[in-house]
Write an enzyme that holds these catalytic residues in place. Structure first.
Site, PDB file in Angstrom:
ATOM      1  N   ASN A   7      19.689  23.091  -4.359  1.00  0.00           N
ATOM      2  CA  ASN A   7      18.924  24.270  -3.949  1.00  0.00           C
ATOM      3  C   ASN A   7      18.704  24.143  -2.438  1.00  0.00           C
ATOM      4  OD1 ASN A   7      17.063  26.240  -3.447  1.00  0.00           O
ATOM      5  ND2 ASN A   7      15.555  25.556  -4.970  1.00  0.00           N
ATOM      6  N   LYS A  14      17.146  20.602  -1.826  1.00  0.00           N
ATOM      7  CA  LYS A  14      16.529  19.950  -2.982  1.00  0.00           C
ATOM      8  C   LYS A  14      17.635  19.662  -3.985  1.00  0.00           C
ATOM      9  CE  LYS A  14      12.133  22.290  -2.491  1.00  0.00           C
ATOM     10  NZ  LYS A  14      11.861  23.714  -2.569  1.00  0.00           N
ATOM     11  N   ARG A  98      21.825  26.909  -6.713  1.00  0.00           N
ATOM     12  CA  ARG A  98      20.898  28.027  -6.760  1.00  0.00           C
ATOM     13  C   ARG A  98      21.247  29.006  -5.640  1.00  0.00           C
ATOM     14  NH1 ARG A  98      15.178  29.014  -4.216  1.00  0.00           N
ATOM     15  NH2 ARG A  98      14.704  30.931  -5.319  1.00  0.00           N
ATOM     16  N   HIS A 187      13.243  35.270  -9.113  1.00  0.00           N
ATOM     17  CA  HIS A 187      12.735  34.301 -10.109  1.00  0.00           C
ATOM     18  C   HIS A 187      13.420  34.493 -11.465  1.00  0.00           C
ATOM     19  CE1 HIS A 187       8.620  34.216  -7.817  1.00  0.00           C
ATOM     20  NE2 HIS A 187       9.360  33.192  -7.427  1.00  0.00           N
ATOM     21  N   LEU A 216       3.771  32.490 -11.616  1.00  0.00           N
ATOM     22  CA  LEU A 216       2.745  32.489 -10.575  1.00  0.00           C
ATOM     23  C   LEU A 216       2.798  31.176  -9.805  1.00  0.00           C
ATOM     24  CD1 LEU A 216      -0.155  33.837 -12.877  1.00  0.00           C
ATOM     25  CD2 LEU A 216       1.526  35.171 -11.596  1.00  0.00           C
ATOM     26  N   GLY A 217       3.485  31.189  -8.678  1.00  0.00           N
ATOM     27  CA  GLY A 217       3.556  30.010  -7.807  1.00  0.00           C
ATOM     28  C   GLY A 217       3.105  30.452  -6.426  1.00  0.00           C
ATOM     29  N   GLY A 219       5.211  32.145  -4.495  1.00  0.00           N
ATOM     30  CA  GLY A 219       5.683  33.507  -4.752  1.00  0.00           C
ATOM     31  C   GLY A 219       5.327  33.837  -6.189  1.00  0.00           C
ATOM     32  N   ARG A 248       2.082  36.676   0.683  1.00  0.00           N
ATOM     33  CA  ARG A 248       2.695  38.016   0.686  1.00  0.00           C
ATOM     34  C   ARG A 248       1.737  39.035   0.081  1.00  0.00           C
ATOM     35  NH1 ARG A 248       7.572  35.691  -2.234  1.00  0.00           N
ATOM     36  NH2 ARG A 248       8.825  34.715  -0.610  1.00  0.00           N
ATOM     37  N   ASP A 290      -3.407  28.579  -0.911  1.00  0.00           N
ATOM     38  CA  ASP A 290      -3.328  27.663  -2.041  1.00  0.00           C
ATOM     39  C   ASP A 290      -4.410  27.997  -3.071  1.00  0.00           C
ATOM     40  OD1 ASP A 290      -3.885  25.147  -3.587  1.00  0.00           O
ATOM     41  OD2 ASP A 290      -2.268  24.401  -2.310  1.00  0.00           O
ATOM     42  N   ARG A 292      -5.735  26.396  -5.464  1.00  0.00           N
ATOM     43  CA  ARG A 292      -6.779  25.383  -5.692  1.00  0.00           C
ATOM     44  C   ARG A 292      -7.907  25.531  -4.669  1.00  0.00           C
ATOM     45  NH1 ARG A 292      -2.141  21.014  -6.327  1.00  0.00           N
ATOM     46  NH2 ARG A 292      -1.430  22.389  -4.687  1.00  0.00           N
ATOM     47  N   ILE A 339       0.511  28.006 -10.505  1.00  0.00           N
ATOM     48  CA  ILE A 339      -0.774  28.614 -10.877  1.00  0.00           C
ATOM     49  C   ILE A 339      -0.798  28.938 -12.373  1.00  0.00           C
ATOM     50  CG2 ILE A 339      -2.319  30.586 -10.488  1.00  0.00           C
ATOM     51  CD1 ILE A 339      -1.112  30.797  -7.633  1.00  0.00           C
ATOM     52  N   GLU A 341       0.767  27.650 -14.812  1.00  0.00           N
ATOM     53  CA  GLU A 341       0.728  26.474 -15.692  1.00  0.00           C
ATOM     54  C   GLU A 341      -0.591  25.717 -15.602  1.00  0.00           C
ATOM     55  OE1 GLU A 341       4.190  24.034 -14.713  1.00  0.00           O
ATOM     56  OE2 GLU A 341       5.363  25.869 -14.582  1.00  0.00           O
ATOM     57  N   GLU A 393      13.577  25.538 -13.276  1.00  0.00           N
ATOM     58  CA  GLU A 393      14.724  26.297 -12.777  1.00  0.00           C
ATOM     59  C   GLU A 393      15.974  25.420 -12.648  1.00  0.00           C
ATOM     60  OE1 GLU A 393      13.381  29.617  -9.933  1.00  0.00           O
ATOM     61  OE2 GLU A 393      11.686  28.244  -9.976  1.00  0.00           O
TER      62      GLU A 393
HETATM   63  P1  ADP Z   1       6.428  27.338  -5.428  1.00  0.00           P
HETATM   64  O1  ADP Z   1       6.423  28.814  -5.650  1.00  0.00           O
HETATM   65  O2  ADP Z   1       6.474  26.967  -3.989  1.00  0.00           O
HETATM   66  O3  ADP Z   1       7.419  26.589  -6.304  1.00  0.00           O
HETATM   67  P2  ADP Z   1       4.410  26.249  -7.209  1.00  0.00           P
HETATM   68  O4  ADP Z   1       5.023  26.854  -8.427  1.00  0.00           O
HETATM   69  O5  ADP Z   1       4.403  24.768  -7.102  1.00  0.00           O
HETATM   70  O6  ADP Z   1       4.981  26.862  -5.874  1.00  0.00           O
HETATM   71  O7  ADP Z   1       2.894  26.775  -7.149  1.00  0.00           O
HETATM   72  C1  ADP Z   1       2.062  26.507  -6.083  1.00  0.00           C
HETATM   73  C2  ADP Z   1       0.706  27.106  -6.394  1.00  0.00           C
HETATM   74  O8  ADP Z   1       0.194  26.512  -7.584  1.00  0.00           O
HETATM   75  C3  ADP Z   1      -0.331  26.858  -5.298  1.00  0.00           C
HETATM   76  O9  ADP Z   1      -1.077  28.048  -5.064  1.00  0.00           O
HETATM   77  C4  ADP Z   1      -1.221  25.813  -5.929  1.00  0.00           C
HETATM   78  O10 ADP Z   1      -2.545  25.898  -5.457  1.00  0.00           O
HETATM   79  C5  ADP Z   1      -1.170  26.234  -7.379  1.00  0.00           C
HETATM   80  N1  ADP Z   1      -1.687  25.160  -8.241  1.00  0.00           N
HETATM   81  C6  ADP Z   1      -1.132  23.958  -8.485  1.00  0.00           C
HETATM   82  N2  ADP Z   1      -1.951  23.231  -9.299  1.00  0.00           N
HETATM   83  C7  ADP Z   1      -3.047  23.988  -9.546  1.00  0.00           C
HETATM   84  C8  ADP Z   1      -4.249  23.815 -10.294  1.00  0.00           C
HETATM   85  N3  ADP Z   1      -4.496  22.684 -10.968  1.00  0.00           N
HETATM   86  N4  ADP Z   1      -5.129  24.833 -10.317  1.00  0.00           N
HETATM   87  C9  ADP Z   1      -4.907  25.977  -9.647  1.00  0.00           C
HETATM   88  N5  ADP Z   1      -3.787  26.213  -8.928  1.00  0.00           N
HETATM   89  C10 ADP Z   1      -2.876  25.231  -8.871  1.00  0.00           C
END
Ligand code: ADP
Length: 421
Positions: A7, A14, A98, A187, A216-217, A219, A248, A290, A292, A339, A341, A393
């Site tokens: 990727n 990656k 990818r 995605h 929900l990440g 992106g 975004r 972020d 968190r 997010i 998960e 993925e």
């Molecule tokens: P990407 O889209 O870059 O692959 P990820 O799927 O790793 O990103 O998601 C990143 C997001 O997940 C960030 O907003 C991070 O704060 C959130 N996240 C990760 N762990 C937790 C958690 N325990 N509680 C809330 N949000 C979380």
């Protein structure tokens, strides 16, 4: 067979090495042998990291100036006596790549040939920020591993099943015919994977299920997966449309763009950066992109952080309703991505007051959902199941690589067969 998955981004490569086969896919027993990344490509302190299950993570800092050198370095560490997992690079039987954008040219994963590479090149105009780097990695890997097949797996391909009513914008039709401006969605590998895993979790055939998938990440996007086919998705011509994301803005009245250009002292490039990099959770909260940090700030009384969280969940809720209407019902809502998960709060806030809709969260199961596992968090017997499914993925890319090769080079599908050299 051992598949290397690549990727490639603008300054990173990656990688994973995944052991899989058609039988392992069937039994869901494919395994990641190693994963890692080369980051900060082009700088003097580029970093290579390697993780092998059961071993201490390994890191190297060295100047790695471009993608070919990065892939070369990856092969070197994978075959090193001290840190590697392969006796020789020839153990890699195929490479899965990818690709962000396949335009309308690719509705599924394909074996890379010179013609396919040229077609991917033609898609660069649609994803100028991503496809050139993906292509650079592809070209490098093909020259370093010329005797193995390479397969391209596209983020957009899964959504090519959308009907025109979902992908044509309300713009002059010529913009579609002349410039291919339409909804593509992204995605796709994740939405496809988690919808299949949801069917598995429910022990029901995917062909019977209407699933709303929420990735929900950083992106974020959602998809309406109607009996295994994507019929709508929230991201559009670019990944900017739809949900509120880390940085975004998501859905927006397009008139705001010309309004801000007229009223504020900003260039078009600055406005683009504003919409893509300074909006979303970050722009609304002023705290962070972020989740968190947003959750922490909201709990300690930061009102804008709470507002950002509220907008984030409200949009997901609205799209669940919209996609249920689009599919004539919904059997499951699935959460994935960092997010989706991990944030019980986001799942709970999003699905609050939806009992009228047949969605009832089991709060206890939701809060105690074990990280990294596929679980149902809805109350038993509710009309709509709610699932948490970790996305993978790279695994989809490895599996697609095996499937494509099984189709176009049947000798690959037979366990024990030598890969053609
Ligand atoms: P990407 O889209 O870059 O692959 P990820 O799927 O790793 O990103 O998601 C990143 C997001 O997940 C960030 O907003 C991070 O704060 C959130 N996240 C990760 N762990 C937790 C958690 N325990 N509680 C809330 N949000 C979380």
């Amino acid at each position: 067979m051992k598949i290397m998955v690549l990727n490639c981004g603008s300054s990173s490569v990656k990688f994973q090495v995944i052991e899989t086969s058609l039988e392992a896919i069937e039994a869901n027993t494919d395994a990641t042998l190693a994963r890692g990344a080369v980051e900060k490509i082009g700088l003097s302190d580029s970093r290579l990291s390697l993780e092998v299950p059961g071993r201490k993570p390994h890191q190297e800092i060295a100047e790695i100036l471009e993608h070919r050198a990065a892939v070369e370095r990856v092969l070197k560490v994978l075959t090193s006596q001290e840190h590697g997992i392969l006796a020789d690079a020839s153990e890699i039987e195929a490479v899965g790549h990818r690709m962000v954008h396949g335009g309308e040219k690719f509705a599924s994963s394909v074996l890379v040939t010179p013609e396919v590479e040229a077609m991917i090149e033609e898609c660069v105009v649609l994803a100028p920020l991503h496809n050139p780097h993906n292509l650079r990695g592809l070209t490098a890997a093909r020259s370093l591993l010329p005797n193995v097949p390479h397969v391209a797996v596209f983020d957009t391909a899964f959504h090519q099943s959308m009907p025109p009513r979902a992908f044509i914008y309300g713009l002059p039709y010529e913009l579609y015919t002349r410039h291919a401006i339409r909804r593509y969605g992204f995605h796709g590998t994740s939405h496809r994977y988690v919808s299949i895993r949801t069917a598995n979790l429910l022990r029901r055939p995917l062909e019977e299920l209407r699933v709303v998938t929420c990735h929900l990440g950083n992106g974020c996007s959602m998809a309406a997966v109607d009996r295994g086919r994507s019929v709508d998705t929230t991201m559009g011509f670019t990944p900017l449309e739809g949900l509120l994301m880390g940085t975004r803005c998501g859905d927006l009245d397009p008139a705001i763009v010309s309004w801000v250009l007229a009223m504020e002292d900003v260039t078009l490039a600055q406005l683009n950066a504003m919409l893509n990099k300074h909006s979303g959770l970050y722009g609304v909260s002023g705290v962070s992109s972020d989740m968190r940090e947003i959750e922490k700030a909201c709990t300690t009384g930061n009102r804008r952080a709470c507002l950002a969280l509220d907008i984030f969940c409200y949009r997901i809720k609205k799209y669940i309703g919209a996609y249920a209407a689009a599919m004539g019902g919904v059997d499951a809502v699935t959460f994935t991505g960092g997010i989706g998960e991990n944030s019980a709060l986001v799942r709970s806030h999003t699905l609050s007051d939806m009992a009228f809709f047949g969605i009832e969260l089991d709060e206890e199961a939701n809060v105690s959902a074990p990280p990294g596992q596929e679980v149902l968090v809805s109350r038993p017997g509710t009309r709509v199941a709610v699932a948490v499914v970790p996305t993978n993925e790279e695994r989809v890319i490895a599996r697609d690589t095996v499937r494509v090769l099984g189709r176009v080079m049947p000798s690959f599908a037979i366990p024990g067969n030598e890969a053609p050299r």
